[in-house]
Design a protein around this motif. Structure first.
Motif, PDB file in Angstrom:
ATOM      1  N   ALA A  74       0.593  -0.929  -5.231  1.00 36.53           N
ATOM      2  CA  ALA A  74      -0.117   0.377  -4.868  1.00 36.53           C
ATOM      3  C   ALA A  74      -1.504   0.056  -4.933  1.00 36.53           C
ATOM      4  CB  ALA A  74       0.369   1.487  -5.706  1.00 36.53           C
ATOM      5  N   SER A  75      -2.022  -0.487  -5.911  1.00 36.98           N
ATOM      6  CA  SER A  75      -3.495  -0.774  -6.064  1.00 36.98           C
ATOM      7  C   SER A  75      -4.155  -1.606  -4.965  1.00 36.98           C
ATOM      8  CB  SER A  75      -3.782  -1.233  -7.454  1.00 36.98           C
ATOM      9  OG  SER A  75      -3.172  -2.460  -7.546  1.00 36.98           O
ATOM     10  N   MET A  76      -3.299  -2.636  -4.518  1.00 35.37           N
ATOM     11  CA  MET A  76      -3.809  -3.527  -3.473  1.00 35.37           C
ATOM     12  C   MET A  76      -3.855  -2.818  -2.164  1.00 35.37           C
ATOM     13  SD  MET A  76      -4.782  -6.485  -3.467  1.00 35.37           S
ATOM     14  CE  MET A  76      -4.144  -7.577  -4.673  1.00 35.37           C
ATOM     15  N   ARG A  77      -2.933  -1.793  -2.071  1.00 37.97           N
ATOM     16  CA  ARG A  77      -3.132  -0.801  -0.580  1.00 37.97           C
ATOM     17  C   ARG A  77      -4.463  -0.177  -0.455  1.00 37.97           C
ATOM     18  NH1 ARG A  77       1.940  -0.944   2.273  1.00 37.97           N
ATOM     19  NH2 ARG A  77       1.119   0.375   3.738  1.00 37.97           N
ATOM     20  N   ALA A  78      -5.184   0.135  -1.734  1.00 36.82           N
ATOM     21  CA  ALA A  78      -6.367   0.668  -1.578  1.00 36.82           C
ATOM     22  C   ALA A  78      -7.315   0.058  -1.169  1.00 36.82           C
ATOM     23  CB  ALA A  78      -6.755   1.567  -2.720  1.00 36.82           C
ATOM     24  N   LEU A  79      -7.474  -1.345  -0.907  1.00 37.05           N
ATOM     25  CA  LEU A  79      -8.529  -2.304  -0.538  1.00 37.05           C
ATOM     26  C   LEU A  79      -8.443  -2.431   0.896  1.00 37.05           C
ATOM     27  CD1 LEU A  79      -7.828  -4.797  -3.398  1.00 37.05           C
ATOM     28  CD2 LEU A  79      -9.136  -2.747  -3.520  1.00 37.05           C
ATOM     29  N   ARG A  80      -9.625  -2.907   1.359  1.00 40.86           N
ATOM     30  CA  ARG A  80      -9.814  -3.533   2.396  1.00 40.86           C
ATOM     31  C   ARG A  80      -9.727  -4.946   2.605  1.00 40.86           C
ATOM     32  NH1 ARG A  80     -15.870  -1.043   4.347  1.00 40.86           N
ATOM     33  NH2 ARG A  80     -16.131  -3.256   3.816  1.00 40.86           N
ATOM     34  N   PRO A  81      -9.376  -5.584   3.765  1.00 41.84           N
ATOM     35  CA  PRO A  81      -9.137  -6.793   3.726  1.00 41.84           C
ATOM     36  C   PRO A  81     -10.266  -7.955   3.524  1.00 41.84           C
ATOM     37  CG  PRO A  81      -8.132  -5.846   5.665  1.00 41.84           C
ATOM     38  CD  PRO A  81      -8.964  -4.795   5.032  1.00 41.84           C
ATOM     39  N   ASP A  82     -11.446  -7.533   3.701  1.00 39.69           N
ATOM     40  CA  ASP A  82     -12.411  -8.106   3.314  1.00 39.69           C
ATOM     41  C   ASP A  82     -12.973  -7.875   1.842  1.00 39.69           C
ATOM     42  OD1 ASP A  82     -13.501  -5.436   3.890  1.00 39.69           O
ATOM     43  OD2 ASP A  82     -15.191  -6.141   4.129  1.00 39.69           O
ATOM     44  N   ASP A  83     -12.112  -7.017   0.882  1.00 42.27           N
ATOM     45  CA  ASP A  83     -12.579  -7.074  -0.372  1.00 42.27           C
ATOM     46  C   ASP A  83     -12.164  -8.398  -1.313  1.00 42.27           C
ATOM     47  OD1 ASP A  83     -13.728  -4.445   0.108  1.00 42.27           O
ATOM     48  OD2 ASP A  83     -11.887  -3.351  -0.262  1.00 42.27           O
ATOM     49  N   PRO A  84     -12.848  -8.969  -1.721  1.00 40.24           N
ATOM     50  CA  PRO A  84     -12.856  -9.909  -2.749  1.00 40.24           C
ATOM     51  C   PRO A  84     -11.586  -9.741  -3.879  1.00 40.24           C
ATOM     52  CG  PRO A  84     -14.966  -9.957  -2.382  1.00 40.24           C
ATOM     53  CD  PRO A  84     -14.361  -8.752  -2.049  1.00 40.24           C
ATOM     54  N   GLN A 237       0.062   7.632  -7.982  1.00 36.88           N
ATOM     55  CA  GLN A 237      -0.899   7.875  -8.739  1.00 36.88           C
ATOM     56  C   GLN A 237      -1.716   6.643  -8.985  1.00 36.88           C
ATOM     57  OE1 GLN A 237      -1.563  10.834  -9.749  1.00 36.88           O
ATOM     58  NE2 GLN A 237      -0.005  11.776  -9.336  1.00 36.88           N
ATOM     59  N   VAL A 238      -1.181   5.526  -8.814  1.00 36.86           N
ATOM     60  CA  VAL A 238      -2.122   4.224  -8.934  1.00 36.86           C
ATOM     61  C   VAL A 238      -3.055   4.367  -7.612  1.00 36.86           C
ATOM     62  CG1 VAL A 238      -1.707   1.743  -8.786  1.00 36.86           C
ATOM     63  CG2 VAL A 238      -0.401   3.151 -10.580  1.00 36.86           C
ATOM     64  N   TYR A 239      -2.190   4.541  -6.432  1.00 35.37           N
ATOM     65  CA  TYR A 239      -2.858   4.326  -5.474  1.00 35.37           C
ATOM     66  C   TYR A 239      -3.978   5.405  -5.207  1.00 35.37           C
ATOM     67  CZ  TYR A 239      -4.235   4.599  -0.343  1.00 35.37           C
ATOM     68  OH  TYR A 239      -4.574   4.907   1.058  1.00 35.37           O
ATOM     69  N   ARG A 240      -3.657   6.638  -5.859  1.00 31.39           N
ATOM     70  CA  ARG A 240      -4.783   7.693  -5.593  1.00 31.39           C
ATOM     71  C   ARG A 240      -6.063   7.335  -6.754  1.00 31.39           C
ATOM     72  NH1 ARG A 240      -6.174  11.765  -9.174  1.00 31.39           N
ATOM     73  NH2 ARG A 240      -4.422  11.494 -10.536  1.00 31.39           N
ATOM     74  N   VAL A 241      -5.862   6.850  -7.796  1.00 30.84           N
ATOM     75  CA  VAL A 241      -7.199   6.540  -8.694  1.00 30.84           C
ATOM     76  C   VAL A 241      -7.762   5.203  -8.208  1.00 30.84           C
ATOM     77  CG1 VAL A 241      -5.981   7.632 -10.646  1.00 30.84           C
ATOM     78  CG2 VAL A 241      -5.701   5.165 -10.614  1.00 30.84           C
ATOM     79  N   MET A 242      -6.968   4.438  -7.714  1.00 29.52           N
ATOM     80  CA  MET A 242      -7.458   2.880  -7.108  1.00 29.52           C
ATOM     81  C   MET A 242      -8.464   3.421  -5.945  1.00 29.52           C
ATOM     82  SD  MET A 242      -7.937  -0.336  -7.893  1.00 29.52           S
ATOM     83  CE  MET A 242      -7.936  -1.691  -7.368  1.00 29.52           C
TER      84      MET A 242
END
Ligand SMILES: Cc1ncc(C[n+]2csc(CCOP(=O)(O)OP(=O)(O)O)c2C)c(N)n1
Length: 342
Positions: A74-84, A237-242
């Motif tokens: 879930a945390s990974m889904r909050a990122l953009r592909p270019d985020d290291p 909840q993880v997605y939301r906070v991330m």
């Protein structure tokens, strides 16, 4: 219409109850929620299969991620592909969520020539792939934290708006790398999120024996950064906070420390047994994120028995295919022994 014929009003669900389709409130579609669930199923099977292969001597070491799936995926889904992204050895679900295939994960486990992390030369479990911005990591606990902070500084200097993320465990938060990294990130207000998966045990050392504060998130106050502790068995909840932390970092509002409270269902690695007793293990299994998220999806009519068995079957087939494929791939050639070695 008589009063007697008037249907009784439906009971109002209490605010915050699980009956609300919170995934939609948090910006995840029904398909997204099912995707997260499927990734949890695949990576659980992947972790179980790797452990068996390690016991059979087919792979060197397996590092179970059972129980960590919701937090990582879930945390990974909050990122953009270019985020290291800087993972650690327990990060199979995060690597998969980022786009590393089950085949690539097993290429790595088997130490094959075409394994993306290191061409089969590093110890398995050091998940990396340049094209996915999954940065190379070390087996030395927590060294990825200053690396992530450094890459956030590099992004700032280059005028890019990426956000760097480091994943690590509660044991990692006792390392100087954590304190130095967080301090530097806070002083310079860098776009970085430190994501701690607190499973309350570092191999066999309980969290209470290595931390004077009750929560890793409490440490944030000493560095004047946002610290959030979240139920890491709840992917929504993880997605939301991330999402909030990443968006804030991208908008120039500085770093954040997130503690996802997770449960380690498996042993530390295939090479290290578990010192926890049956009572502790039973308690850990009560926090298994997979049945819990399945209940949520069923409650919102996104999952039924038929779909569930289809997904399980698909997940098992994906893992079996990956094992067959990677099991037959060649090892690294001898000529490469000294290449990329420092
Ligand atoms: C610098 C360093 N010290 C010790 C070790 C041995 N070691 C490997 S994993 C581990 C436990 C780390 O625990 P934690 O950070 O909580 O992550 P978890 O394994 O629980 O996911 C330790 C001490 C190491 N790899 N690196």
């Amino acid at each position: 219409m008589t009063a007697a014929a008037t249907p009784a009003p439906r009971p109002k669900r209490p605010a915050g109850s699980a009956a609300r389709a919170v995934h939609r409130e948090f910006g995840l579609s029904d398909a997204d929620a099912l995707d997260v669930y499927y990734a949890m199923l695949v990576t659980r099977r992947l972790s179980e299969a790797a452990l068996k292969l390690a016991y059979q001597g087919a792979i060197d070491v397996a590092i179970p991620s059972d129980g960590h799936e919701a937090a990582q995926i879930a945390s990974m889904r909050a990122l953009r592909p270019d985020d290291p992204v800087y993972l650690f050895y327990r990060s199979v679900p995060a690597a998969y969520a980022r786009g590393m295939s089950a085949r690539e994960i097993f290429l790595d486990y088997f130490g094959r020539r075409d394994a993306p992390s290191s061409g089969g030369k590093n110890l398995a479990g050091h998940w990396a792939k340049r094209e996915l911005k999954l940065m190379s990591i070390s087996g030395s606990v927590a060294t990825q934290i200053p690396h992530a902070v450094g890459s956030a500084l590099a992004a700032r200097l280059r005028g890019e708006d990426s956000v760097s993320v480091a994943y690590f465990g509660d044991g990692g938060s006792s390392k100087s790398d954590f304190h130095e990294g967080l301090n530097f990130a806070a002083v310079h207000q860098l776009p970085v999120v430190l994501f701690c998966e607190n499973n309350r045990v570092a191999i066999s050392v309980p969290f209470e024996k290595q931390s004077p504060v009750r929560s890793v998130a409490d440490r944030a106050v000493g560095y004047a950064v946002v610290g959030i502790s979240v139920d890491g068995s709840d992917p929504l909840q993880v997605y939301r906070v991330m999402r909030e932390a990443v968006d804030a970092a991208r908008a120039g509002r500085g770093p954040a420390l997130i503690e996802a409270r997770v449960t380690r269902l498996g042993q530390h690695t295939s090479q290290v047994g578990d010192t926890r007793g049956p009572r502790e293990m039973a308690a850990a299994h009560r926090h298994d994120p997979i049945p819990r998220f399945a209940r949520y999806l069923r409650h919102h009519a996104l999952l039924d028995e038929r779909l569930e068995s289809q997904l399980v079957e698909r997940a098992e087939a994906e893992v079996q295919d990956a094992i067959q494929y990677a099991g037959h791939e060649p090892p690294p050639p001898v000529e490469r022994a000294m290449q990329d070695v420092y």
